[in-house]
Design a protein around this motif. Sequence first.
Motif, PDB file in Angstrom:
ATOM      1  N   ASP A 170      24.074  46.041  14.821  1.00 55.06           N
ATOM      2  CA  ASP A 170      23.044  46.723  15.608  1.00 55.06           C
ATOM      3  C   ASP A 170      23.519  48.112  16.040  1.00 55.06           C
ATOM      4  O   ASP A 170      24.685  48.310  16.386  1.00 55.06           O
ATOM      5  N   HIS A 171      22.600  49.020  16.018  1.00 61.37           N
ATOM      6  CA  HIS A 171      22.824  50.383  16.531  1.00 61.37           C
ATOM      7  C   HIS A 171      24.034  51.064  15.896  1.00 61.37           C
ATOM      8  O   HIS A 171      24.724  51.856  16.528  1.00 61.37           O
ATOM      9  N   PHE A 172      24.288  50.739  14.670  1.00 60.13           N
ATOM     10  CA  PHE A 172      25.461  51.311  14.000  1.00 60.13           C
ATOM     11  C   PHE A 172      25.365  52.833  13.895  1.00 60.13           C
ATOM     12  O   PHE A 172      26.362  53.556  13.968  1.00 60.13           O
ATOM     13  N   LYS A 173      24.145  53.306  13.769  1.00 58.85           N
ATOM     14  CA  LYS A 173      23.946  54.753  13.614  1.00 58.85           C
ATOM     15  C   LYS A 173      24.613  55.532  14.751  1.00 58.85           C
ATOM     16  O   LYS A 173      25.111  56.645  14.561  1.00 58.85           O
ATOM     17  N   GLY A 184      32.727  55.567  11.733  1.00 60.01           N
ATOM     18  CA  GLY A 184      31.754  54.592  11.226  1.00 60.01           C
ATOM     19  C   GLY A 184      32.339  53.802  10.068  1.00 60.01           C
ATOM     20  O   GLY A 184      32.191  52.578   9.985  1.00 60.01           O
ATOM     21  N   ASP A 185      33.045  54.509   9.186  1.00 59.51           N
ATOM     22  CA  ASP A 185      33.691  53.826   8.050  1.00 59.51           C
ATOM     23  C   ASP A 185      34.703  52.790   8.549  1.00 59.51           C
ATOM     24  O   ASP A 185      34.788  51.680   8.027  1.00 59.51           O
ATOM     25  N   ASP A 186      35.481  53.185   9.574  1.00 55.27           N
ATOM     26  CA  ASP A 186      36.488  52.248  10.126  1.00 55.27           C
ATOM     27  C   ASP A 186      35.809  50.984  10.633  1.00 55.27           C
ATOM     28  O   ASP A 186      36.290  49.869  10.423  1.00 55.27           O
ATOM     29  N   GLY A 206      29.432  40.055   0.575  1.00 59.70           N
ATOM     30  CA  GLY A 206      29.120  41.361  -0.002  1.00 59.70           C
ATOM     31  C   GLY A 206      28.531  42.293   1.036  1.00 59.70           C
ATOM     32  O   GLY A 206      28.084  41.876   2.107  1.00 59.70           O
ATOM     33  N   ARG A 207      28.559  43.566   0.704  1.00 62.93           N
ATOM     34  CA  ARG A 207      27.907  44.567   1.564  1.00 62.93           C
ATOM     35  C   ARG A 207      26.565  44.849   0.913  1.00 62.93           C
ATOM     36  O   ARG A 207      26.496  45.416  -0.170  1.00 62.93           O
ATOM     37  N   SER A 208      25.515  44.426   1.594  1.00 62.18           N
ATOM     38  CA  SER A 208      24.193  44.498   0.959  1.00 62.18           C
ATOM     39  C   SER A 208      23.435  45.756   1.356  1.00 62.18           C
ATOM     40  O   SER A 208      22.353  46.020   0.849  1.00 62.18           O
TER      41      SER A 208
END
Length: 244
Positions: A170-173, A184-186, A206-208
């Motif tokens: 959630d709210h990764f942005k 963000g990559d970390d 997997g990363r979907s």
Amino acid sequence: MIDEQHQWFKSMDGADLLSTTRSAALCAHALLEDSYLICPDLQQDPRFSDNPFVTGPPYLRAYASCLLKSRGHNIGTLCIADTTPRPFSQADVTALRDLTAWAQTELLLTQLSDAQMRLMSELDQAQRAAQTDALTGLWNQGAIQDIYQRAFQRRSRRRMPLSLLMIDIDHFKRVNDTRGHSAGDDVLQQVAASIGQAIRSQDALGRSGGEEFLVVIEDCSHQQCAGHGHTCIATSAWPALGWL
Ligand SMILES: Nc1nc2c(ncn2[C@@H]2O[C@H](COP(=O)(O)OP(=O)(O)OP(=O)(O)O)[C@@H](O)[C@H]2O)c(=O)[nH]1
């Protein structure tokens, strides 16, 4: 086979030698010929009369050899030698040439198979790269969907339970916006590692999507699967992301 300094016996019958110096190699003369070299009596031939294998043991007298080529280079010979002088008939020469052609084909096949092995390994690497998400090392979107579809077909045949966990941050942005893209990559890598630790080794992760993960869980009841989901969320690395 002959290199700059040595002659190496790769296969032989009737004698027991591993190598000689190139200067003592009868075959070194054959390399100067176009195709084959026949010598009915080595003692009578000035090229060979002082050769240590003629003047000393095993006191060779007759010699015939055919060139072995690889990629256009003369690399050695297939040869026969005798301790008594003898003529070589046209049939002998033809038989020697046939055997040499056979040996050459075997050499070529070995080279082909080396080349094929290299190609297969390159294909293997390329295929793995095409199925893997570069950032997290997980299956990428296409691969995890493929894994899911295969699992679904297996499930239909075997009537075993199949579950999917879809995990979204959630709210990764906000992480990108406030801490930068590499932070963000970390986070994505940490989350991927955390989920990986929480699931079984036979489950596929997997990363979907950007911040979405998919876990394909076979042969596991839905209740147990829900337990895995909770473990993923409660797993130890998540508190580190508490600032999200
Ligand atoms: N750092 C980083 N960001 C990525 C990557 N892939 C996608 N993103 C970003 O992930 C963000 C996803 O945004 P949203 O789809 O709005 O997701 P969200 O902010 O978690 O919103 P909700 O899911 O609705 O809570 C976007 O800003 C993308 O640029 C990546 O590989 N690395």
